[in-house]
Design a protein around this motif. Structure first.
Motif, short mmCIF file in Angstrom:
data_model
loop_
_atom_site.label_atom_id
_atom_site.label_comp_id
_atom_site.label_asym_id
_atom_site.label_seq_id
_atom_site.Cartn_x
_atom_site.Cartn_y
_atom_site.Cartn_z
N ILE A 1 -0.90 15.74 -12.67
CA ILE A 1 0.55 15.68 -12.91
C ILE A 1 1.29 16.13 -11.66
O ILE A 1 2.26 15.51 -11.21
CB ILE A 1 0.93 16.57 -14.11
CG1 ILE A 1 0.34 16.03 -15.42
CG2 ILE A 1 2.44 16.73 -14.21
CD1 ILE A 1 1.03 14.82 -15.98
N ARG A 2 0.83 17.23 -11.10
CA ARG A 2 1.51 17.83 -9.96
C ARG A 2 1.59 16.88 -8.77
O ARG A 2 2.62 16.83 -8.07
CB ARG A 2 0.78 19.12 -9.56
CG ARG A 2 1.57 20.05 -8.68
CD ARG A 2 0.84 21.35 -8.46
NE ARG A 2 -0.40 21.16 -7.72
CZ ARG A 2 -1.57 21.65 -8.08
NH1 ARG A 2 -1.69 22.33 -9.21
NH2 ARG A 2 -2.65 21.44 -7.35
N SER A 3 0.52 16.12 -8.54
CA SER A 3 0.50 15.23 -7.38
C SER A 3 1.48 14.07 -7.50
O SER A 3 1.80 13.43 -6.51
CB SER A 3 -0.91 14.69 -7.16
OG SER A 3 -1.28 13.80 -8.20
N ARG A 4 1.95 13.82 -8.72
CA ARG A 4 2.88 12.72 -8.94
C ARG A 4 4.33 13.19 -8.99
O ARG A 4 5.22 12.41 -9.29
CB ARG A 4 2.51 11.99 -10.24
CG ARG A 4 1.22 11.20 -10.12
CD ARG A 4 0.65 10.81 -11.47
NE ARG A 4 -0.51 9.92 -11.34
CZ ARG A 4 -1.74 10.31 -11.06
NH1 ARG A 4 -1.98 11.61 -10.85
NH2 ARG A 4 -2.73 9.45 -10.97
N CYS A 5 4.54 14.48 -8.72
CA CYS A 5 5.88 15.06 -8.83
C CYS A 5 6.27 15.80 -7.55
O CYS A 5 5.42 16.43 -6.92
CB CYS A 5 5.95 16.04 -10.00
SG CYS A 5 5.64 15.30 -11.60
N GLN A 6 7.55 15.73 -7.23
CA GLN A 6 8.09 16.57 -6.17
C GLN A 6 8.41 17.92 -6.79
O GLN A 6 9.00 18.00 -7.88
CB GLN A 6 9.36 15.95 -5.60
CG GLN A 6 10.02 16.76 -4.51
CD GLN A 6 9.13 16.89 -3.27
OE1 GLN A 6 8.56 15.92 -2.81
NE2 GLN A 6 9.04 18.11 -2.76
N ILE A 7 8.01 19.01 -6.14
CA ILE A 7 8.22 20.34 -6.70
C ILE A 7 9.39 21.03 -6.01
O ILE A 7 9.45 21.11 -4.78
CB ILE A 7 6.94 21.19 -6.56
CG1 ILE A 7 5.81 20.56 -7.39
CG2 ILE A 7 7.19 22.63 -7.00
CD1 ILE A 7 4.47 21.22 -7.21
N PHE A 8 10.32 21.52 -6.83
CA PHE A 8 11.49 22.24 -6.32
C PHE A 8 11.53 23.63 -6.94
O PHE A 8 11.56 23.78 -8.17
CB PHE A 8 12.79 21.51 -6.66
CG PHE A 8 12.94 20.17 -5.99
CD1 PHE A 8 13.02 20.07 -4.61
CD2 PHE A 8 12.98 19.01 -6.75
CE1 PHE A 8 13.17 18.83 -3.99
CE2 PHE A 8 13.12 17.76 -6.15
CZ PHE A 8 13.21 17.67 -4.76
N GLU A 9 11.53 24.65 -6.09
CA GLU A 9 11.64 26.02 -6.58
C GLU A 9 13.10 26.43 -6.60
O GLU A 9 13.82 26.31 -5.60
CB GLU A 9 10.86 26.98 -5.68
CG GLU A 9 10.93 28.42 -6.15
CD GLU A 9 10.13 29.37 -5.28
OE1 GLU A 9 10.06 30.57 -5.63
OE2 GLU A 9 9.58 28.93 -4.25
#
Length: 403
Positions: free
Chosen positions: A137-145
């Motif tokens: 899942i993580r590899s298909r999403c841009q992560i914003f903190e």
């Protein structure tokens, strides 16, 4: 009756409060929206700082069709319905809360549609996605903190309530505004809820500092044990003691006490006394053990005094991690395969073993380490009074053992 926090959710990306590293002139999320582009993303951070608000603002500004899901509450059938809707519309944004709790069945269902772009996922979590979310899942999403909101951000949100007259004819002075923004500790939803409660619990719609203190008299600390904030506080506690900053150590101790988490304090102190204090002050281990036993007998609030005593002494104690480094280096040798046979005279029932008790001071010249490590020195004394004594003893023993 819709809660104030829901009423105040931003209708567009320009209404979002805070998160100026992501939203604003020439910032990444604002630029994406201005370019009419949306990709799957994960928003993570503490509660009440705008994850849901940003997700809603994005889909509203872009006029995207969307559905709200919760990874825990919604079952697989709900996910099936969402997939069928996505097929019907040609694209659907799924705003998913607690995405770190998404189980394998639901992940397997979503993955191909994320891959094809039929579903655009906006996941929200208080947990660090790099540790808690499935890599697929993580590899298909841009992560914003998202960052904790500042006191000015909280004041901005409260002032908007007043300006829009959402709570009709509300009256509140500057002192009370500042009090709410302080006790909220960066949680805008908490600030809205406190403001609303104070408003409806008064008979004249006047919010005073006395009324607020009747409702809450301490800050809204974030102590979710699955969160980064919780582990950050534990980490800061140990690092402050290690770094000999007594005031910082007491501050983080107070936060852990306020959370009522005595067990983690006990465990951390036990680690600290052996990892960070170590051989520089070995008597501290006995003091820590005695302090923990006293705390267990007394409980809170008296335990706070015992803990303050021992944490101050831990912080101001001389430090040494020589024992920690010694075992780390020995384990590293073993894990790299840097081992050899036990010397024959040390093997079980060997007649060639020289029995140490038969010799003066119980020391005899013979090899103990394997051949390939016979000159290895794992224990390297550090510069403190106690280890100077240990160093002198060790040096004398080595001269006898190695000749």
């Amino acid at each position: 009756m819709e809660p104030l926090a829901i009423k105040m959710r931003p209708k567009s990306i320009n209404d979002v409060i805070g998160q100026k590293h992501l939203i604003g002139d020439n910032k990444v999320i604002t630029n994406m929206v201005n370019n009419n582009y949306l990709t799957s993303m994960i928003l993570y951070g503490k509660p009440g700082i705008g994850k849901t608000s940003i997700a809603n603002a994005i889909v509203n500004t872009l006029d995207k069709k969307y559905r709200m899901l919760n990874a825990v509450i919604n079952n697989k059938k709900d996910f099936d319905v969402v997939v069928e809707e996505a097929k019907m519309y040609g694209e659907l944004v799924v705003i998913m809360d607690e995405i770190h709790r998404l189980n394998k069945d639901k992940q397997d269902l979503l993955l191909p549609y994320l891959e094809s772009g039929l579903i655009i996922l906006i996941g929200m979590t208080t947990a660090n996605p790099y540790h808690s979310i499935n890599p697929a899942i993580r590899s298909r999403c841009q992560i914003f903190e998202l960052n904790p909101l500042k006191q000015d951000d909280i004041l901005d949100g409260i002032n908007k309530v007043i300006e829009k007259n959402i709570l009709e004819n509300i009256s509140i002075d500057e002192e009370s505004l500042k009090y709410i923004s302080t006790v909220a500790s960066g949680d805008l939803r908490y600030a809205y809820n406190l403001l609303e409660l104070a408003y409806y619990s008064s008979n004249d719609k006047i919010i005073s500092i006395d009324k607020l203190k009747e409702l809450v008299n301490k800050p809204n600390f974030f102590h979710d044990k699955d969160s980064d904030g919780y582990y950050d506080c534990i980490s800061a506690f140990q690092k402050s003691i290690r770094g000999s900053d007594v005031d910082a150590a007491i501050h983080y101790l107070a936060r852990l006490i306020e959370a009522g988490d005595l067990d983690i304090i006990y465990r951390r102190m036990n680690v600290i006394v052996y990892e960070d204090i170590g051989l520089a002050n070995p008597n501290m281990a006995l003091k820590v053990d005695a302090a923990i036993r006293s705390c267990e007998r007394l409980g809170l609030p008296e335990a706070r005094i015992i803990l303050s005593n021992v944490v101050i002494e831990l912080t101001l104690s001389p430090k040494s991690n020589s024992a920690y480094l010694a075992i780390a280096e020995a384990l590293n040798d073993i894990n790299k395969g840097n081992v050899d046979d036990v010397p024959k005279h040390l093997q079980a029932n060997s007649p060639k073993y020289l029995y140490a008790h038969d010799y003066e001071n119980h020391v005899v010249k013979q090899q103990y380490l394997p051949n390939n490590l016979k000159h290895k020195r794992y224990y390297k004394p550090q510069n403190n009074k106690n280890e100077e004594i240990l160093k002198n003893i060790n040096d004398k023993l080595k001269k006898i053992i190695h000749g």
